[in-house]
Design an enzyme around this catalytic site. Structure first.
Site, PDB file in Angstrom:
ATOM      1  N   LYS A 135      70.369  26.896  20.848  1.00  0.00           N
ATOM      2  CA  LYS A 135      69.696  27.197  20.449  1.00  0.00           C
ATOM      3  C   LYS A 135      69.622  25.811  19.176  1.00  0.00           C
ATOM      4  CE  LYS A 135      67.312  31.610  19.132  1.00  0.00           C
ATOM      5  NZ  LYS A 135      65.823  31.104  19.864  1.00  0.00           N
ATOM      6  N   ASP A 215      56.367  28.181  23.639  1.00  0.00           N
ATOM      7  CA  ASP A 215      56.903  29.596  23.134  1.00  0.00           C
ATOM      8  C   ASP A 215      55.217  30.393  21.812  1.00  0.00           C
ATOM      9  OD1 ASP A 215      57.672  32.094  22.337  1.00  0.00           O
ATOM     10  OD2 ASP A 215      59.494  31.412  21.738  1.00  0.00           O
TER      11      ASP A 215
HETATM   12  O1  LIG Z   1      64.289  33.552  24.642  1.00  0.00           O
HETATM   13  C1  LIG Z   1      65.262  34.307  24.545  1.00  0.00           C
HETATM   14  O2  LIG Z   1      66.486  33.196  25.374  1.00  0.00           O
HETATM   15  C2  LIG Z   1      65.867  35.471  23.639  1.00  0.00           C
HETATM   16  C3  LIG Z   1      64.890  35.851  22.970  1.00  0.00           C
HETATM   17  C4  LIG Z   1      65.034  34.650  21.622  1.00  0.00           C
HETATM   18  O3  LIG Z   1      64.983  33.162  22.161  1.00  0.00           O
HETATM   19  C5  LIG Z   1      64.182  34.604  20.075  1.00  0.00           C
HETATM   20  C6  LIG Z   1      63.745  36.249  20.697  1.00  0.00           C
HETATM   21  C7  LIG Z   1      62.982  37.121  19.728  1.00  0.00           C
HETATM   22  C8  LIG Z   1      62.332  36.149  18.014  1.00  0.00           C
HETATM   23  C9  LIG Z   1      62.207  34.892  19.339  1.00  0.00           C
HETATM   24  C10 LIG Z   1      63.135  34.231  20.289  1.00  0.00           C
HETATM   25  C11 LIG Z   1      62.917  32.843  20.039  1.00  0.00           C
HETATM   26  O4  LIG Z   1      62.390  32.526  21.030  1.00  0.00           O
HETATM   27  O5  LIG Z   1      62.915  31.836  19.086  1.00  0.00           O
HETATM   28 MG   LIG Z   2      61.747  30.477  21.358  1.00  0.00          MG
END
Ligand SMILES: O=C(O)CCC(=O)c1ccccc1C(=O)O
Ligand SMILES: [Mg+2]
Length: 328
Positions: A135, A215
């Site tokens: 992240k 996403d």
């Molecule tokens: O995508 C992944 O690897 C894990 C899941 C994840 O990051 C996520 C899970 C729930 C809500 C938002 C996110 C995101 O993509 O930030």
């Molecule tokens: Mg994401």
């Protein structure tokens, strides 16, 4: 004879899970159990606060209505339902009809939220392709860029997936990219949503050569009737979070469309319990056997529900000990 049960679960989370700036102390959701001629199928319906538009109450009303209709012999019309409800009911139906293969893809891309000391031992323990997800966007972009470079330089066989969750302005995204040498950029498989504005993310990809993935942009676009995946070219990958997208059938259509367009599809978690997460791992193995899914989220919980995630030793609570709130 058809019968159905609806459970409501509450599971404590590991301390310190932050979602859209809110601490998530516990996760709530529903599990539906469909029964027909001695067969059972389960599905999880867990609207994700801050991401799903529907609330737990919204989902509950729709579930009770749909389960009553199903009992009477009607078929579900998934396209008219909330995404989380469509996902859970379609999964239960698929299991009931024995159409979801048992084997799952449990190899996770370890998730790191900024502390390299946590990630290194996990990477060293991985056999085969080393893929991790970091992240970014939580600290200064320059720091993120330096950290990413450090990982890529010190582990030559590492590939990274990054996720900025739309944290950056175009300028901040540029500051990040400047710290990552062009020779390293190819080992960033993709960065999810670098910028607040999708157009800036797109320009970022063109200008830096760093691949991007949609996403949030996909989640928003798919709610519109005239959604076409073709309109979202420019990204190397799409992140499919079924709880936020809809029925399994809809997810499969999206995967097929992505394949036809040469876009990578990655099945990913919306922080479902271990019950829903293992089903996602089975869906991923079935539909995308060559793609590491984004499912490394069981560790965000303090407990697992009914079905254990392979290799996870968190305590398991039984579905039967959660509240049975409706049956027919
Ligand atoms: O995508 C992944 O690897 C894990 C899941 C994840 O990051 C996520 C899970 C729930 C809500 C938002 C996110 C995101 O993509 O930030
Ligand atoms: Mg994401």
């Amino acid at each position: 004879m058809r019968s159905a049960k609806l459970y409501r679960y509450e599971l404590p989370m590991d301390s310190g899970v932050i979602l859209r700036e809110e601490r998530l102390k516990q996760r709530e959701g529903f599990v539906v159990e469909l029964e027909l001629d001695g067969e059972t199928g389960r599905g999880e319906i867990a609207p994700l606060p801050g991401f799903s538009l529907e609330s737990m109450d919204d989902a509950y009303s729709q579930l009770v209505e749909q389960l009553a209709l199903w009992r009477e012999g009607r078929t579900f019309e998934f396209d008219k339902l909330y995404p989380s409800v469509a996902f859970g009911l379609s999964m239960a139906q698929l299991e009931l009809e024995n159409q979801l293969p048992q084997s799952g893809c449990y190899q996770a891309a370890p998730l790191c939220s900024g502390d390299p000391d946590e990630l290194l031992p996990k990477l060293n323990a991985m056999t085969g392709d080393k893929v991790a997800k970091i992240k970014v966007g939580l600290y200064e972009p320059i720091r993120d860029g330096m950290l990413v470079s450090l990982f890529l330089e010190s582990i030559p066989d590492l590939t990274l997936r990054l996720d900025a969750n739309r944290a950056w302005t175009a300028e901040k995204a540029q500051q990040f990219a400047k710290k990552v040498a062009p020779s390293l950029r190819g080992r960033i498989a993709f960065i999810e949503e670098p910028c607040q504005a999708p157009g800036d993310s797109f320009s970022f990809a063109i200008n830096t050569g760093i691949a991007i993935a949609w996403d949030e942009t996909l989640q928003h676009a798919i709610r519109k009737d005239d959604f076409k995946l073709e309109d979202f070219n420019g990204a190397k990958a799409i992140i499919i979070k079924p709880t936020l997208i809809g029925s399994v059938q809809r997810c499969i259509e999206l995967i097929e469309r992505a394949k036809a367009l040469g876009i990578k599809a990655v099945i990913s978690s919306s922080i479902e319990s271990s019950l829903g997460l293992t089903q996602l791992a089975r869906l991923a193995q079935w539909q995308l056997p060559d793609e590491v899914p984004g499912l490394d989220t069981v560790g965000l919980f303090a407990q697992q529900l009914e079905v254990a995630w392979p290799g996870c030793d968190l305590p398991l609570v039984r579905l039967a000990d959660q509240s049975l709130i409706w049956r027919s």
